[in-house]
Scaffold this active site. Sequence first.
Site, short mmCIF file in Angstrom:
data_model
loop_
_atom_site.label_atom_id
_atom_site.label_comp_id
_atom_site.label_asym_id
_atom_site.label_seq_id
_atom_site.Cartn_x
_atom_site.Cartn_y
_atom_site.Cartn_z
CG ASP A 207 -22.08 34.57 2.94
OD1 ASP A 207 -22.37 35.05 2.63
OD2 ASP A 207 -22.43 32.78 3.14
N GLY A 233 -16.46 38.34 2.81
CA GLY A 233 -15.40 37.96 1.72
C GLY A 233 -15.87 37.63 0.88
CG ASP A 234 -15.67 37.08 -3.74
OD1 ASP A 234 -16.14 36.08 -3.69
OD2 ASP A 234 -16.13 37.59 -4.65
CG PHE A 235 -16.82 31.50 -1.80
CD1 PHE A 235 -17.12 31.77 -2.53
CD2 PHE A 235 -17.47 31.11 -0.48
CE1 PHE A 235 -18.51 31.87 -3.69
CE2 PHE A 235 -18.99 30.34 -1.49
CZ PHE A 235 -19.59 31.24 -2.62
CG HIS A 252 -26.05 23.44 -4.18
ND1 HIS A 252 -27.68 22.66 -4.25
CD2 HIS A 252 -25.70 24.35 -3.85
CE1 HIS A 252 -27.96 22.99 -3.58
NE2 HIS A 252 -26.94 24.41 -3.19
#
Length: 342
Positions: A207, A233-235, A252
């Site tokens: 996250d 981090g960044d998914f 969603h």
Amino acid sequence: MSSSVSETGTPAVVGTLMQMISGYWVTQIVRTAVDLSIPDHLATESLTPEEIAERESSDPRTTYRLLRACASLGLVAYEGDRRFSGTPMSELLRSGVPNTLRELALVWAGPSHWRPWERLPEAVRKGGTQAEAVLGTDFFSYLAERPEEAALFSTALAGVTDQLNRLVAATVDTTNVSVAVDVGGATGALVRALLQRNPALRGLNLDLPVNAAAARQEAEKDGVADRFEAVAGDFFQTVPAADLYLLKAVLHDWSDEQCVRILRNCRASARPGARAMVVENVIGEIGAPGVEPLADMHMLAMSPGQERDLPEFDALFAASGWRRVSVSPTGLSFKMIELEAV
């Protein structure tokens, strides 16, 4: 009113519609009761409006009127003699109790959510959320600039999903899983629940950096810190390698293109035989009662995302290297969608 009823609908129809139109009254009554800590004040004793007003520095007369409204909703109980007491519903609005909805009441009825909902007609006309028009930026960037509101939002989600985490953790088979990643898991509540059930499992939570410290603290509380790692981090960029990917209420929030990017990143890092578990609302047949289509309007108001039906989910999976294996109920509105890599 009587002539209007006879011409356009029965009293029952008019009454139901009036409940819908005035629904926001209830939302703000609940928010105000929580803001004045009424559920906490009534947790162990009955009190008068004057006693609560003294504790909260509020006006006694309007505090009485609020309590009277709350009593009509079952949020508090009237004991007579101007004394009010708590109820099972007010218990769920207390601070710090398991599965509390206190923070959710504050968040959903507060400016970050309330103002974008005002623009729902524009969102439908223009084909997407208008949150940026009222918040000055997208919702998640808005929270990133306001740490206190972000913390309240995270706590609200934790209160809502604590029971869901336990239900999912009791169902997911991690027998042959070495590493599980909670993708966009805030403080990693779901993967921590799995770690508590499987002492051989190692868990990662991916996250934003703002949640890393809180995730580590929660892992310490749960006694799983030695097998838990908070990955900042960044998914949308990359996802750690794992045998099991957990995506609870993540997809969603995002558009189809963004969802495919997240899922592709999971697939690119997946170990041989890896699985993914998507936990989301799934829209059923049109016209069937359920919260899912209403939640979809919430997503339209707040984000670029949406709630989806199974064919819409399957299209995302097919475009990103995954295949749906099963769909299981959780006992709540959410469904568990198990995927295998293809």
